[in-house]
Scaffold this active site. Structure first.
Site, PDB file in Angstrom:
ATOM      1  N   ARG A   1     -18.227   8.578   0.719  1.00  0.00           N
ATOM      2  CA  ARG A   1     -19.264   7.746   0.112  1.00  0.00           C
ATOM      3  C   ARG A   1     -20.530   7.791   0.968  1.00  0.00           C
ATOM      4  O   ARG A   1     -20.485   8.185   2.135  1.00  0.00           O
ATOM      5  CB  ARG A   1     -18.757   6.309  -0.076  1.00  0.00           C
ATOM      6  CG  ARG A   1     -17.878   6.205  -1.299  1.00  0.00           C
ATOM      7  CD  ARG A   1     -17.270   4.841  -1.472  1.00  0.00           C
ATOM      8  NE  ARG A   1     -16.092   4.652  -0.643  1.00  0.00           N
ATOM      9  CZ  ARG A   1     -15.315   3.576  -0.682  1.00  0.00           C
ATOM     10  NH1 ARG A   1     -15.614   2.585  -1.503  1.00  0.00           N
ATOM     11  NH2 ARG A   1     -14.255   3.472   0.093  1.00  0.00           N
TER      12      ARG A   1
ATOM     13  N   TYR B   1     -11.702   7.186 -13.137  1.00  0.00           N
ATOM     14  CA  TYR B   1     -11.939   5.927 -12.424  1.00  0.00           C
ATOM     15  C   TYR B   1     -12.592   4.906 -13.360  1.00  0.00           C
ATOM     16  O   TYR B   1     -12.065   3.802 -13.552  1.00  0.00           O
ATOM     17  CB  TYR B   1     -12.831   6.209 -11.220  1.00  0.00           C
ATOM     18  CG  TYR B   1     -13.090   5.028 -10.320  1.00  0.00           C
ATOM     19  CD1 TYR B   1     -12.135   4.596  -9.404  1.00  0.00           C
ATOM     20  CD2 TYR B   1     -14.314   4.346 -10.358  1.00  0.00           C
ATOM     21  CE1 TYR B   1     -12.381   3.522  -8.557  1.00  0.00           C
ATOM     22  CE2 TYR B   1     -14.563   3.278  -9.511  1.00  0.00           C
ATOM     23  CZ  TYR B   1     -13.607   2.869  -8.618  1.00  0.00           C
ATOM     24  OH  TYR B   1     -13.850   1.801  -7.781  1.00  0.00           O
TER      25      TYR B   1
ATOM     26  N   ASP C   1       0.847  -1.205   0.000  1.00  0.00           N
ATOM     27  CA  ASP C   1       0.000   0.000   0.000  1.00  0.00           C
ATOM     28  C   ASP C   1       0.880   1.251   0.000  1.00  0.00           C
ATOM     29  O   ASP C   1       1.985   1.237   0.545  1.00  0.00           O
ATOM     30  CB  ASP C   1      -0.885   0.009   1.255  1.00  0.00           C
ATOM     31  CG  ASP C   1      -2.209   0.707   1.021  1.00  0.00           C
ATOM     32  OD1 ASP C   1      -3.246   0.023   1.034  1.00  0.00           O
ATOM     33  OD2 ASP C   1      -2.214   1.939   0.812  1.00  0.00           O
TER      34      ASP C   1
END
Ligand code: NAD
Ligand code: UDP
Length: 313
Positions: free
Chosen positions: A186, A145, A33
């Site tokens: 979100r 995206y 990551d």
């Protein structure tokens, strides 16, 4: 056989649950990551485990690691985060996929791509089936995206055809659960955090747009079933087919939190898909998989998670 799994984006929301599930199966995990939206806190409890290793790396750059299974999850998933630096989002999707496919080819690993329902764009076919090609604006605010993920799918299938790389492609529909960031942006995390703070619940547009929400434990089971499955590349939809309007979601969150929050309507973002629901017949048939956690139950877990997090602050 025990596997050595490379999980890119492993310190993120879904990635960290996946790392945990693989460790619980007795397998080894290399968690990679760059900590753009991921956090060490998500994998803190795995750090002392001998089956677990953490690698700080950006998948835009090549890397050589030994693994026999690769789960490619590195990419910011919230529109707020992926639109923050759209060029970087495309690079992560396209160069990241190229680098991971190159690695899979060189070490002979099976590789699974975290694709998305966004490849269907604002769909004209409902519910969405895998054979639908989608309706994506190539130059809109979501295209870094959506188109990035579409190119990644194309690359996966080209590496499969041209270089016999052993690929798996899952199209993930809206997934939620603990470890989403407070500022993730979100809808589920926004509504739950707003309700717990008794702040206005921000509905974008009239709230009549729909989404179908999958709890993270269900999703992770589906991902692992797909990786374990032989002779099936996908693409396969993974999601919960129960469809809700955003207004219904807001009302349910207010009810379950007992919040004093009022609804506040805000402008609908450009190119926001109007309807989304997966057809999961293929996953049911090929993977014998379907979700079991209802929105009501999943929301209770998420409310408990954010409630705990907000009181600690
Ligand atoms: P997330 O933002 O929590 O996780 C993404 C992780 O990738 C983070 O840990 C981030 O730091 C890392 N990352 C980002 N760019 C990177 C790079 N260049 N190099 C290395 N690491 C990088 O999001 P998530 O919800 O856990 O999503 C994970 C994956 O699943 C993403 O690929 C996303 O597109 C896909 N997906 C998620 C959903 C959903 O509803 N959550 C739906 C469809 C697809
Ligand atoms: N949304 C909303 N309020 C918020 C955040 C999102 O009404 O505070 C809406 C958003 O416009 C979209 C839906 O909820 O119609 C799902 O948004 P999210 O960003 O969670 O995911 P995506 O649009 O990528 O499916």
């Amino acid at each position: 056989m025990s596997h050595v799994n490379l999980v890119t984006g492993g310190a993120g929301f879904i990635g960290s649950h996946l790392c945990e599930a693989l460790i619980e199966r007795g397998e080894e995990v290399l968690c990679l990551d760059n900590f753009f939206t991921g956090r060490k806190a998500n994998i803190q409890h795995l750090l002392g485990n001998p089956q677990f290793e953490l690698v700080r790396h950006d998948i835009v750059n090549p890397i050589v690691l030994e693994a026999d299974r690769i789960f490619n999850f590195a990419c910011p998933a919230s529109p707020v985060h992926y639109q923050h630096n759209p060029v970087k989002t495309i690079k992560t999707n396209v160069m990241g996929a190229l680098n991971m496919l190159g690695l899979a080819k060189n070490v002979g690993a099976r590789i699974l791509q975290a694709s998305t329902s966004e490849v269907y764009g604002d769909p004209t076919v409902h519910p969405q089936v895998e054979s639908y090609w989608g309706n994506v604006n190539p130059i809109g605010p979501r295209s870094c995206y959506d188109e990035g993920k579409r190119v990644a799918e194309a690359l996966f299938f080209d590496y499969h055809t041209q270089n016999t790389v052993d690929i798996r492609v899952v199209r993930i529909f809206n997934t939620y659960g603990p470890r989403m960031l407070v500022n993730d942006g979100r809808v589920i995390s926004n509504f739950v955090v707003q309700a717990l703070r008794n702040q206005p619940i921000t509905i974008y547009g009239d709230g009549e747009q729909t989404r179908s929400f999958c709890y993270v434990s269900d999703l992770v089971k589906g991902i692992i079933c797909m990786m374990d499955c032989n002779d099936f590349t996908g693409p396969v939809n993974l999601g919960n087919p129960s469809e809700f309007t955003i207004r219904q979601l807001a009302d349910l969150v207010v009810e379950l939190t007992g919040s004093r929050s009022k609804i506040e309507f805000k402008p609908l973002p450009e190119n926001d898909p109007s309807r989304r629901r997966p057809d999961i017949s293929l996953a049911r048939e090929r993977l014998r998989w379907s979700p079991v956690v209802s929105l009501h139950e999943g929301l209770e877990h998420v409310i408990a998670y954010f409630s705990d997090l907000l009181t600690k602050k």
